[in-house]
Scaffold this active site. Sequence first.
Site, PDB file in Angstrom:
ATOM      1  N   HIS A  55       3.286   6.879  -6.872  1.00  0.00           N
ATOM      2  CA  HIS A  55       2.445   8.209  -7.155  1.00  0.00           C
ATOM      3  C   HIS A  55       3.291   9.665  -7.154  1.00  0.00           C
ATOM      4  CE1 HIS A  55      -1.813  10.266  -6.549  1.00  0.00           C
ATOM      5  NE2 HIS A  55      -1.142  10.593  -7.602  1.00  0.00           N
ATOM      6  N   HIS A  97       0.759  -1.171  -0.151  1.00  0.00           N
ATOM      7  CA  HIS A  97       0.012  -0.117   0.087  1.00  0.00           C
ATOM      8  C   HIS A  97       0.823   1.220   0.064  1.00  0.00           C
ATOM      9  CE1 HIS A  97      -3.500   2.458   1.275  1.00  0.00           C
ATOM     10  NE2 HIS A  97      -2.415   3.125   1.710  1.00  0.00           N
ATOM     11  N   GLU A  98       1.756   1.292   0.757  1.00  0.00           N
ATOM     12  CA  GLU A  98       2.657   2.562   0.900  1.00  0.00           C
ATOM     13  C   GLU A  98       3.352   2.873  -0.101  1.00  0.00           C
ATOM     14  OE1 GLU A  98       2.176   4.696   3.017  1.00  0.00           O
ATOM     15  OE2 GLU A  98       0.688   3.612   4.126  1.00  0.00           O
ATOM     16  N   HIS A 136       1.739   4.802  -2.699  1.00  0.00           N
ATOM     17  CA  HIS A 136       1.978   6.396  -2.513  1.00  0.00           C
ATOM     18  C   HIS A 136       3.387   6.538  -3.207  1.00  0.00           C
ATOM     19  CE1 HIS A 136      -1.724   7.153  -0.218  1.00  0.00           C
ATOM     20  NE2 HIS A 136      -1.197   6.460   0.791  1.00  0.00           N
TER      21      HIS A 136
END
Length: 672
Positions: free
Chosen positions: A466, A459-460, A463
């Site tokens: 992104h 998940h991290e 980021h």
Amino acid sequence: MSNPFLAPSTLPYQLPPFGQIGEEDFLPAFDSGIDEHLADIEAIVSNPDPASFENTILAMERAGQGLRRVALVFHNNSSAHSTEGIQAVEKEIAPRLASHEDNIYLNKALFERVSAVEVSGLDAESARLAAEYRQRFIRAGAQLDDAAQQRLRDLNGELSRLGTEFSQRLLRDTNASALLLDDESELEGLSADDIASAAGAAEAAGHPGKYLLTLILPTSQPALESLANRETRRRLHEASINRGFRDNENNTVGVAARMAALRAERAALLGFANHAELATDDQTAPSLDAIHDLLGRLAKPAVRNARAEARQLEEAAGHPIEAWDWPYYSGKVRAEKYDVDLAALRPYFELDRVLQDGVFFAANKLYGLTFHERSDLQGYHPEVRVWEVREEDGTGLGLFLGDYYTRETKNGGAWMNSFVEQSRLAGTQAVVVNNLNISRPPAGEPTLLTFDEVRTTFHEFGHALHGLFSNVTYPLFSGTSVPRDFVEYPSQVNEMWMLWPEVVSNYARHHQTGEPLPQETIDRLVAARQWGEGFATTEYLGAALLDLAWHELPPGAAVEDPPAFENQALHDAGVDYAPVPPRYRTGYFKHIFAGGYAAAYYAYIWSEVLDADSVEWFRESGGLTRENGEHFRRELLSRGYSVDPLQAFASFRGRAARLEPLLERRGLADQS
């Protein structure tokens, strides 16, 4: 020696020179950066030429570079390595930074120039930048009269001070609330590695011969799934849910109530009925009513599913289920129903393999990226690792830092920060960090992750991608600088690769034997995905709806009894089910009282609508392919806020998002 923040770093990708940075450097750097920024703004305001995009908007984007350098480093350190020295700086600088922002956005002469900029003839990104600046001035209060602006300044300063106070009290109380145990028998059910980690934590805290179970930020603690001793489970759960509620120097709920009241007053000054209306005014959600509609549509079936799960847990337990029992018996029912024991999977989830052969492997297959550890580059703490990220053709993309272990100076939870943001205007590429809170194993032992920690790692890194893939001109639009209810979307999409066959078979190998996780086990994990979704959705909705309750208070309302307010809010929202407390209670809800998510915790489920629809697209389009990765990168991940986020989603997906994939994922499709 000169202050290391006064000039751009000469290290690769302008990585901050952490080896030269001392705590004593921050305040002088902030002083210098604020003065420099104000001088830049004064030059814009005093320019005798008519306002233009170049001499006003572009000049604002170029202003304050020194302040930006120190702020990006400090804001990460204040969460990831919050020493007493850093906390002292934070207390002093937080209200000053709030005042500095007011000095810019409440500058009427500057607002007049921003409003006078002619956007016709500009390219789309530049026109969007000019419009965004004007809107930010209005939302900050630039059109208020002098008296209202002064009150706004007072409110912003006090809220900044209280946010820092909440964060620092919570860190102290989380450390103080860790459960200290005298006898190893109280840890029955934990693995030998976990017991050794608890012994090491106790010794480090000055309690040799004892065992310390430290707390992570959410309500539910990982050890609850394995602890066989019901009394230990109860004590650990109560240590978690009582953080911030005790009547002592670490009390946070009084701070939270005061912040909610001040936010309501500020919203009224700015023309909104409450803070939630203000906070959601610039999000992708069309209205606060639309947010309530989504959450309300999910609440009743989620609680119904949770109650159905509880009946199965009670049958397995032979007694009524309390909140501290739920994770333990949920694991047992999962094991019986699906033959899946998550605790038994940990030997297959060694940290380096998860990173190198899982997270990085998936990024290589999708985007062609390669990762090269740079032991010659230093992070802000000895535990931080640095990788150079390169494109498929070998050109450099940026730097990725990983800070994976828990420590007393680190806030709970997991997050991504930027140290350098990509911008063609500034000629910079991204430098980003992922922070997790994994318990450090005893010396010489491998770091074995829980199933949830593996998910968090993927998940991290979503980021991080992104931020790394940002390809915009202006710093204001870079990377993750998007609305709160969109920022979680790319990270949630990246979770899908955790159990993707090609990925999981590559990283999930026993740390001693090298044997892969059996395919039948993976199949059972996939089959068991919906088990526990009643619990997961209900605990999430409890937090999201509690957040909105705090921030829909009208101006002048005062909450004298935060626990009673909390109970009433959950009851009114239809999610007051005692065995499933909210993921965060007020006392440790850092997201909303010290983390930028005030009235925005709904963002996770709002983003998940886009995420679930995107996962469906990847599955329909062939999954883990370079073509799919490039499409996602080009149309969405690289755009930052340079285009409307929902427009970027539609360009990627080919249409607007549908709710049905989310309902199916969470087992709510036939009950909504």
